[in-house]
Design a protein around this motif. Structure first.
Motif, short mmCIF file in Angstrom:
data_model
loop_
_atom_site.label_atom_id
_atom_site.label_comp_id
_atom_site.label_asym_id
_atom_site.label_seq_id
_atom_site.Cartn_x
_atom_site.Cartn_y
_atom_site.Cartn_z
N MET A 176 0.37 -4.32 -5.70
CA MET A 176 -0.44 -3.78 -4.80
C MET A 176 0.09 -2.39 -3.89
O MET A 176 -0.40 -1.53 -3.56
CB MET A 176 -0.51 -4.99 -3.72
CG MET A 176 -1.59 -4.84 -2.59
SD MET A 176 -3.39 -4.83 -3.17
CE MET A 176 -3.59 -6.52 -3.46
N GLY A 200 -2.27 -4.46 -11.19
CA GLY A 200 -2.98 -3.68 -10.40
C GLY A 200 -3.35 -2.58 -11.56
O GLY A 200 -2.38 -2.26 -12.52
N LEU A 225 -9.39 -3.74 -4.03
CA LEU A 225 -7.87 -3.92 -3.34
C LEU A 225 -8.12 -4.98 -1.97
O LEU A 225 -7.32 -5.95 -1.87
CB LEU A 225 -7.01 -2.84 -2.85
CG LEU A 225 -6.66 -1.82 -4.10
CD1 LEU A 225 -5.82 -0.73 -3.47
CD2 LEU A 225 -6.05 -2.41 -5.06
N GLY A 243 -7.83 -3.31 -8.47
CA GLY A 243 -8.02 -1.84 -8.21
C GLY A 243 -9.19 -1.40 -9.25
O GLY A 243 -10.17 -1.49 -9.08
N ARG A 254 -6.68 -8.66 -1.70
CA ARG A 254 -5.76 -9.23 -0.50
C ARG A 254 -6.35 -10.32 0.06
O ARG A 254 -5.65 -11.42 0.10
CB ARG A 254 -5.72 -8.01 0.52
CG ARG A 254 -4.59 -6.83 -0.03
CD ARG A 254 -4.50 -6.16 1.16
NE ARG A 254 -4.15 -4.99 0.70
CZ ARG A 254 -4.73 -3.60 0.62
NH1 ARG A 254 -5.77 -3.70 1.06
NH2 ARG A 254 -4.35 -2.53 0.02
N HIS A 299 -12.59 1.02 -6.17
CA HIS A 299 -11.09 0.80 -6.24
C HIS A 299 -10.76 0.24 -4.80
O HIS A 299 -10.02 -0.90 -4.83
CB HIS A 299 -10.14 2.19 -6.55
CG HIS A 299 -8.88 1.84 -6.61
ND1 HIS A 299 -8.23 1.75 -7.79
CD2 HIS A 299 -8.19 1.80 -5.62
CE1 HIS A 299 -6.95 1.53 -7.61
NE2 HIS A 299 -6.76 1.70 -6.30
N GLU A 300 -11.00 0.73 -3.71
CA GLU A 300 -10.30 0.17 -2.50
C GLU A 300 -11.34 -1.08 -2.04
O GLU A 300 -10.38 -1.88 -1.65
CB GLU A 300 -10.70 1.60 -1.30
CG GLU A 300 -9.46 2.35 -1.23
CD GLU A 300 -9.54 3.43 -1.92
OE1 GLU A 300 -10.62 3.94 -2.77
OE2 GLU A 300 -8.26 3.97 -2.27
#
Ligand SMILES: Nc1ncnc2c1ncn2[C@@H]1O[C@H](COP(=O)(O)OP(=O)(O)O)[C@@H](O)[C@H]1O
Ligand SMILES: [Mg+2]
Length: 382
Positions: free
Chosen positions: A57, A43, A22, A12, A26, A18-19
């Motif tokens: 998450m 996170g 993520l 994060g 994942r 940020h995205e």
């Protein structure tokens, strides 16, 4: 059997990436070998809040607007900067007053700070981990900060004999005072197209390709929104060549990849919005050019004293065939379809094995660090 490695995965963060972080996290969670690792997920929200179990998450996905879901999915957490603790702490309100209670959630052997951009890839997170004396994947404070600062990095690379594009640094204050004068200096020095970019950022945020004086003025203003210092560079009609580097003291270079952007240059949309940008592995370039890129990638990695991993990006001039190092990313995109792992996969190192290797390199670096005599252990008496 050896006990599992307790790995803290941080994702994060407060940057525009940020995205992307993520997505990388994942991928790592899906691929990592659970027989080898006990995972603790950490996170960091866009506001900079640290969140731990049960599902940080999900808490980040819920966003700050949905406080109830966020609270159900995760508790506030922190890392102490004090060495020797190696614990993730839960922060809970202590009754109705202002005091808080700290309780240990998990012990950690090593951290994978899977953060991109400012407050993650730029040495700040690395600084905290150094204070805490926690081993972590990737480069230390100096290399992280250098690679993030496109202007400072060029000085170091040039001194190490690595070819970089010419550049000019201008400040936000100069742009605010007289943007036309700044543009005139830049246009006097370089011919169009001219690129402007924030000195410290990534993902092409604030990067502008100016085709004429008017666009240069707008570009300087746009780039200055993101940083106090702005880089101006001659635009090169170039192919984009990337090399993955892996290791500590004796780093290895992967095969060479090429990115073919879906747009006029590899801007934010081409990276993350359009699906059209293509990765070509190996790049269809002459073998000697590929070898030059691999050698320069390792030289650059060592020049900034990087560790663990870095993706080194080049511009290959279509007209002159000159190779310019454009930037070093010390925490490159790390999904299973990102260039960095893909290049290693092409070399026979699978994504889960790559993660193992990075953790091993982090632990190896800590062993090296532990050899340093510190004041705490007592200076040699005279
Ligand atoms: N001097 C340049 N000449 C040609 N293209 C450039 C130049 N600088 C940047 N670009 C283009 O802009 C993209 C983003 O710039 P870059 O310096 O890599 O910043 P970021 O860290 O945001 O990725 C590059 O991938 C390339 O497409
Ligand atoms: Mg780039």
């Amino acid at each position: 059997m050896l006990r599992k490695i307790r790995l803290g995965l941080i994702f994060g963060g407060r940057s525009a990436e940020h995205e992307v972080s993520l997505r990388s996290a994942r991928s790592v969670l899906q691929a990592i070998n659970r027989d080898k690792y006990d995972m603790t997920l950490i996170g960091i929200s866009k506001e900079g809040k640290w969140l731990a179990g049960p599902d940080p998450m999900a808490a980040l996905a819920a966003g700050s607007g949905d406080a109830a879901s966020r609270q159900a999915a995760a508790s506030e957490a922190m890392l102490s900067a004090e060495p020797g603790k190696r614990e993730l702490l839960a922060v809970t309100a202590n009754g109705s007053g202002h005091s808080v209670k700290l309780s240990a959630i998990a012990e950690l052997d090593v951290i994978f700070p899977l953060l991109h951009g400012p407050f993650g890839e730029d040495g700040t997170m690395q600084g905290l981990l150094e204070l805490a004396d926690l081993p972590y994947v990737g480069s230390g404070v100096l290399a992280s900060a250098l690679a993030m600062d496109k202007a400072m990095c060029k000085h170091v690379l040039r001194a190490a004999g690595v070819r970089v594009t010419d550049w000019l640094v201008v400040t936000r204050a100069e742009i605010e005072r007289d943007v036309d004068a700044v543009a005139a200096v830049a246009a006097g020095r370089f011919s169009f197209p001219i690129f402007t970019k924030p000195a410290n950022l990534g993902s092409s945020v604030g990067v502008v390709k100016a085709h004429d004086f008017g666009e240069l003025v707008a570009g300087l203003r746009e780039s200055a929104r993101y940083d106090r210092r702005v880089l101006v560079e001659p635009g090169i009609s170039a192919r984009e060549i990337e090399v993955s580097v892996l290791g500590n003291a004796s780093p290895l270079a992967s095969a060479v990849g090429e990115v073919v952007p879906s747009r006029e240059f590899y801007d934010y949309e081409a990276k993350y919005v359009d699906e059209g940008s293509r990765l070509i592995i190996p790049a269809l370039i002459p073998a000697d050019t590929a070898q030059l890129a691999r050698t320069a990638a390792v030289a650059a990695f060592q020049a900034i004293d990087a560790a663990g991993l870095a993706r080194v990006d080049f511009l290959l001039d279509r007209e002159t065939d000159e190779l310019y190092l454009n930037e070093i990313n010390t925490l490159p995109g790390f999904t299973d379809i990102s260039m960095y792992p893909k290049l290693w996969e092409a070399a026979g190192l699978s994504y889960p094995d790559l993660i193992d290797r990075l953790v091993a390199l982090a632990l190896e670096r800590q062993v090296e660090k532990d050899k340093n005599v510190t004041l705490f252990q007592g200076a040699r008496s005279a």
